[in-house]
Scaffold this motif. Structure first.
Motif, short mmCIF file in Angstrom:
data_model
loop_
_atom_site.label_atom_id
_atom_site.label_comp_id
_atom_site.label_asym_id
_atom_site.label_seq_id
_atom_site.Cartn_x
_atom_site.Cartn_y
_atom_site.Cartn_z
N ALA A 28 0.83 -1.21 0.00
CA ALA A 28 0.00 0.00 0.00
C ALA A 28 0.86 1.25 0.00
CB ALA A 28 -0.93 -0.02 1.21
N LEU A 29 1.92 1.25 0.81
CA LEU A 29 2.83 2.39 0.84
C LEU A 29 3.50 2.60 -0.50
CD1 LEU A 29 4.53 1.89 4.31
CD2 LEU A 29 3.24 3.91 3.63
N ARG A 30 3.89 1.53 -1.14
CA ARG A 30 4.59 1.64 -2.43
C ARG A 30 3.68 2.27 -3.49
NH1 ARG A 30 9.16 -1.11 -3.77
NH2 ARG A 30 8.78 -2.67 -2.13
N GLN A 31 2.39 1.96 -3.44
CA GLN A 31 1.45 2.47 -4.43
C GLN A 31 1.04 3.91 -4.15
OE1 GLN A 31 -1.85 -0.26 -4.60
NE2 GLN A 31 -0.51 -2.04 -4.95
N GLY A 32 1.25 4.38 -2.91
CA GLY A 32 0.85 5.73 -2.53
C GLY A 32 -0.50 5.70 -1.85
N TRP A 50 7.77 7.10 -0.03
CA TRP A 50 6.31 6.95 -0.05
C TRP A 50 5.65 8.28 0.30
CZ3 TRP A 50 3.89 7.79 4.68
CH2 TRP A 50 4.69 7.66 5.82
N SER A 51 4.36 8.36 0.01
CA SER A 51 3.61 9.59 0.28
C SER A 51 2.20 9.25 0.74
CB SER A 51 3.56 10.49 -0.96
OG SER A 51 2.84 9.85 -1.99
N ALA A 52 1.58 10.19 1.44
CA ALA A 52 0.21 10.03 1.92
C ALA A 52 -0.50 11.37 1.83
CB ALA A 52 0.19 9.51 3.35
N GLU A 53 -1.71 11.34 1.28
CA GLU A 53 -2.52 12.56 1.13
C GLU A 53 -3.93 12.30 1.64
OE1 GLU A 53 -4.22 15.56 -2.37
OE2 GLU A 53 -2.71 14.01 -2.85
N ASN A 54 -4.36 13.13 2.58
CA ASN A 54 -5.70 13.02 3.15
C ASN A 54 -5.97 11.61 3.67
OD1 ASN A 54 -8.25 13.95 3.92
ND2 ASN A 54 -9.18 13.28 1.98
N VAL A 55 -5.03 11.11 4.47
CA VAL A 55 -5.11 9.76 5.02
C VAL A 55 -5.20 9.85 6.54
CG1 VAL A 55 -3.86 7.58 5.32
CG2 VAL A 55 -3.88 8.72 3.10
N THR A 56 -5.99 8.96 7.13
CA THR A 56 -6.03 8.82 8.58
C THR A 56 -5.29 7.55 8.97
OG1 THR A 56 -8.15 9.98 8.77
CG2 THR A 56 -7.52 8.55 10.59
N PHE A 57 -4.34 7.69 9.90
CA PHE A 57 -3.56 6.56 10.39
C PHE A 57 -3.91 6.31 11.85
CE2 PHE A 57 -0.88 8.49 7.11
CZ PHE A 57 -0.42 7.39 6.39
N LEU A 58 -4.14 5.06 12.19
CA LEU A 58 -4.28 4.66 13.58
C LEU A 58 -3.28 3.55 13.86
CD1 LEU A 58 -5.64 4.66 16.35
CD2 LEU A 58 -7.34 3.05 15.44
N PHE A 59 -2.32 3.85 14.75
CA PHE A 59 -1.31 2.86 15.15
C PHE A 59 -1.76 2.25 16.47
CE2 PHE A 59 2.78 4.01 12.74
CZ PHE A 59 2.07 4.55 11.68
#
Length: 285
Positions: A28-32, A50-59
């Motif tokens: 998923a990270l590789r695809q963006g 890698w990049s992330a735009e308008n993403v919510t992350f919960l660790f």
């Protein structure tokens, strides 16, 4: 902490019924990443940009996302991060990480003594972002430049780490138009540096150091900035409220300039140059 827990619960209530969450994976990270909710339940290591735009992350479960390699470029924009821990280890070439308009929230395990965002040999730029990192330092940056602008740090830090909001080694830095509110650390409730430079138009509110400083009284623990050395105009047009600065050793002329201290002060050990270290400042109460 209660407010962060409620924010997290509300977020999960919105995504679970619609099955909008996805596990965060290397593929998923590789695809963006874009416009989606990702969860990370175990440590993940990748060796690519890698990049992330308008993403919510919960660790969860104390998971960490580690990125390493040469010429890596990481960019997060308009993201929300909950209990996230990112480590970035640059190699050869130009390595950089950028956060823009991100909202970082976390209530961390105090026994872990972590930095929420940790960069080494990677130039870091943070703009228009906000951090609340209970029991964790917000940013640790080492061996590359650091730029932080128009960002807020609230309740950041750990009582046994240096620099509640930011710790940075002696490379070039610029911290401008930021606010540090109720941050805490062993030394330097907001900021801890060896050599302080380029802190401009920032506000420091109720930040504290927990470690006992030789010669200080208990009511003098409100040390927001702790540094060993200062240069000319190191602190410029800043405001301090119940948050003091302490520069331990060498000073330059007008190390602190055009700044305001309310229920605060500036401490120096350098008795040879302290008379010229402060210029055009206001001390209130």
């Amino acid at each position: 902490a209660a407010e962060l827990a409620w924010e997290r619960a509300r977020l999960l209530a919105n995504v679970w019924p619609n099955r909008l969450t996805q596990p965060l994976t290397a593929d998923a990270l590789r695809q963006g990443l874009k416009n989606i909710f990702y969860m990370l339940d175990a440590d993940l290591e990748v060796d690519f940009s890698w990049s992330a735009e308008n993403v919510t992350f919960l660790f969860r479960n104390g998971a960490t996302l580690r990125t390493f390699g040469s010429n890596i470029n990481i960019k997060l924009s308009d993201c929300q991060l909950f209990n996230a821990a990112l480590e970035i280890e640059g190699g050869q070439g130009e390595c950089q990480a950028t956060l823009e308009r991100c909202n970082w929230r976390g209530d961390y395990d105090s026994m872990a003594r972590i930095s929420a965002l940790k960069c080494r040999r990677t130039a870091l730029t943070v703009r228009d972002s906000s951090f609340v990192t209970l029991n964790a330092r917000a940013i640790r940056a080492q061996l590359k430049t650091l730029t932080v602008k128009s960002s807020t740090f609230t309740h950041c830090g750990h009582a046994e780490l240096y620099g509640g909001a930011i710790w940075h080694s002696d490379e070039s830095r610029s911290i401008e138009d930021c606010q540090f509110d109720r941050c805490v650390a062993a030394l330097g409730g907001a900021l801890r540096f060896n050599r302080i430079a380029d802190i401009k138009k920032c506000k420091f509110l109720n930040c504290k150091s927990k470690e006992e400083i030789n010669g200080f009284k208990k009511n003098e623990a409100t040390i927001a900035i702790f540094a060993n050395y200062g240069d000319t105009n190191s602190i410029y047009e800043c405001k301090f409220h119940k948050s003091s600065s302490f520069i331990k050793n060498g000073l330059g002329p007008s190390t602190i300039r055009y700044s305001e201290f309310k229920n605060s002060t500036c401490y120096f050990n350098d008795t040879r140059h302290y008379n010229s270290a402060v210029g055009d400042c206001v001390l209130i109460e």
